[in-house]
Every structure is written in C-alpha cells, then in structure tokens.
Motif scaffolding. Sequence first.
Motif, PDB file in Angstrom:
ATOM      1  N   ARG A  83     -51.805 -47.853  -7.339  1.00  0.00           N
ATOM      2  CA  ARG A  83     -52.201 -46.464  -7.521  1.00  0.00           C
ATOM      3  C   ARG A  83     -51.077 -45.511  -7.154  1.00  0.00           C
ATOM      4  N   GLU A  86     -48.479 -45.209  -9.729  1.00  0.00           N
ATOM      5  CA  GLU A  86     -49.067 -44.734 -10.968  1.00  0.00           C
ATOM      6  C   GLU A  86     -48.965 -45.771 -12.086  1.00  0.00           C
ATOM      7  N   PHE A  87     -48.340 -45.406 -13.194  1.00  0.00           N
ATOM      8  CA  PHE A  87     -48.354 -46.198 -14.408  1.00  0.00           C
ATOM      9  C   PHE A  87     -47.308 -47.304 -14.442  1.00  0.00           C
ATOM     10  N   LEU A  90     -48.026 -51.302 -13.778  1.00  0.00           N
ATOM     11  CA  LEU A  90     -49.040 -51.790 -14.709  1.00  0.00           C
ATOM     12  C   LEU A  90     -48.495 -51.899 -16.122  1.00  0.00           C
ATOM     13  N   ARG A  91     -47.738 -50.913 -16.534  1.00  0.00           N
ATOM     14  CA  ARG A  91     -47.150 -50.963 -17.875  1.00  0.00           C
ATOM     15  C   ARG A  91     -46.118 -52.084 -17.977  1.00  0.00           C
ATOM     16  N   THR A 337     -44.525 -41.821 -21.105  1.00  0.00           N
ATOM     17  CA  THR A 337     -44.650 -41.646 -19.651  1.00  0.00           C
ATOM     18  C   THR A 337     -43.888 -40.427 -19.134  1.00  0.00           C
TER      19      THR A 337
END
Length: 384
Positions: A83, A86-87, A90-91, A337
């Motif tokens: 978290r 952020e992204f 995971l990406r 992004t």
Amino acid sequence: MVQWAVVIAGGVVVGYGAMSRRLSTTVISGPLVFMAVGLAIGPLGLDLLDRADDPEFTSLLLESALTLLIFADSAAIRRRDLRTEEFLPLRLLALGLPATVALGWLLAWPLLPGLGVWELALVAIILARTDSALGQQAFSNKRVPPLVRGGLGVESGLNDGLVLPFFVLALAAADEGHGHPGVVETFLRALLLSGVAGLAVGWAGACVLRWSVDRGWSATDWRQFLTIAVPVVTYVLCVAVDGSGFIGAWAAGMAFGVGSRRAQTARAGHGNSPDPTRYTRFTELLGLLLAPLSFLVFGAIILGPVLEHLSWRTVVYALISLTVVRMLPVALSLIGTGLRPASVAYIGWFGPRGLASVVFGLLAYEEHLPGMALLTEVIAVPSA
C-alpha cells in the motif's frame, strides 16, 4: 593453490570493507569487484580455483547465500509495503514479471536453437528475477526517489516466491523422462510439501522467539542465532524430503515475519516484542557477505571457462536480456502511472540476473540436461 585463493578472497573482503562507503557512490559494486577478482584467480588468470577441486563447496556457498537472503527478504515484506509503495510493486510483479518471462522465452527461440522448449523456458525464468544483493546501492541511494527505491525493494523481496515455483516446474519438465520425478510429483513435493514445511518451521521459530523474549530468557546475541537456524533447518528439511529448500526458506521467512509482527501488534504495550527485521539482521548480513564471495567463486569457476567458448548467439541474447527483455515489459507495465521516463528507464535497467540466476543455473547444470553446456553459457554471461 586453494589456500592462496582463500588468502586473496580475505584480502578483497578487507579492501572492499575499507572502501565500501566510498565505492557505494560509484558504479563499482561489491559483486562486480569480487567477480573480477574471481576471473583473475580462475582458469583465465592465476588458475587457483577450479570447479573440479571441490564442486560440493561451490554448491554449498552459493545455495547458502541465496537461502539466507531469500529468508531475510521474505521476512521483511509487510502487506502495508504494497500500500505504501502504491502501484509500483504490484504492476512490476503482476504485469512486468510475466511479460519479461514470456518475452525472454520468445526471443530465445531463434537465438538458441540448441535448447529444447523447456530449457528455453528455464533461461527466461532464471534471468527474469530481480536481485536484492545487487540492488543494495539502489536501495540506499537517497538520490533515487523514495517511491522507486521502495517499490524495487518490495519487488525484489516478493518475486522470489513468484519465480521459484515456475523454475522448479520448468526444470522438472525439462528433465522428465531422464529418471527424475515428473511435474506432478515435483509440484507436490517442491511446492506443497516444501511450502507447508517452511510455514510450519517459520511460524514455530517466531513463536519460540516471542516466548523467549517476553520472558527475558534469551540473550540478545543468541536471538540472532535462533533466527538464522530457521532457514537452515527449513532448507535441510525440504531437501531431505526431495522438496525445494528455496521455496521452503521463502515460506519460512513469510511465516516468521507475520508471526513476529502479529506478536508485536498484540503486545504493543510491551517494548520487548520481537521485530523480524531486527532479529533477521545477522541473517541478512551473513547472506550479504556470502553473496559477493559467491560472485568471486562464480567468476573463477563458471564465468571464466564460459568466456573461453563464447558464441555470437550467446552475446546477442545476453545484450537483449540485459536491455529489451526487462525494460520493454517494465515500460509497458508502468504506462499511465505518471512516472518520468528517466525513472521508468532506471526501474527497467535494475533487476534481471544476480545471485539467484547463478544458483538456479548451477542447479540446472547439475541435472545434466541435454543442452547443459549452452544453458550454462547463456545464463552465466547475462548474470555477470
């Protein structure tokens, strides 16, 4: 001759230790220094080290370093890290990693005709993961944006667990029919059994540590030794049942970290609850010491002989693997992004190859696959 190699290795440890802070601001990394020294003392140089001298020592050193680092990285990962960053992780893991493997597999077909389908898959998988040992300078460089540093750190810690099952299954598929367990048995032993064993040992280790710390029964130094015993026991246990010691170590790290943090949360009012990153520090440091020594051995006994018989196909694939195979999937996974092109390029450049690639290549080598010589050559050059 081996004694002189040990003396030289010790001297390099002292020399790099004395200059490590200064060198951390340059492009000269520890693994690069040790690998160069390995080339100098190997068959291409002074010829002080040779794999035929003690092949078991080579395997022990490389596998020990990777086991300790996998455990420490896994124990340090927290759900909130996904978290916080952020992204990015995971990406990179959900999109970039599978695309890197697929692209590496496809590009290997025309360039490496001497390898079978599953051997090509092994090459792509082995060269797809990121390596935390090689990324220490990036993680500690304050000039790198925090989002990039944190995201790469999380990716490096998690992709072990994602890549390992595919490596184990691809190796089983490539070796099936040569008197070794098939894919189904490998799945049951290496993934399920090793995963369960790792979770059990890791959780038990966290419980023992928590119980001991809460009562003040353990000395501070021995808590570090207790922790390092967890990945060692896990690895040996998994190997004893013909499983995967690395998958077990990764699962043990996850369970140890979760168990320790859960105890810490439950006892927030007690300042002595175990912190997994605190008690895995010695394990991580030992792994980080063994890692450059592993690169020294790699340079001497693996890379040196490979460089004597390089083919143009291997060189071309190495260049592609170091650039396009990682950078293009990363760039595609980060579309939208808002990251600057320079940051995307930096993230793409960081990653493939490293200690895990060397160890996995060695494991594949020991299986005596049909394309063993070419497979070793293809993995060794990009890993350097």
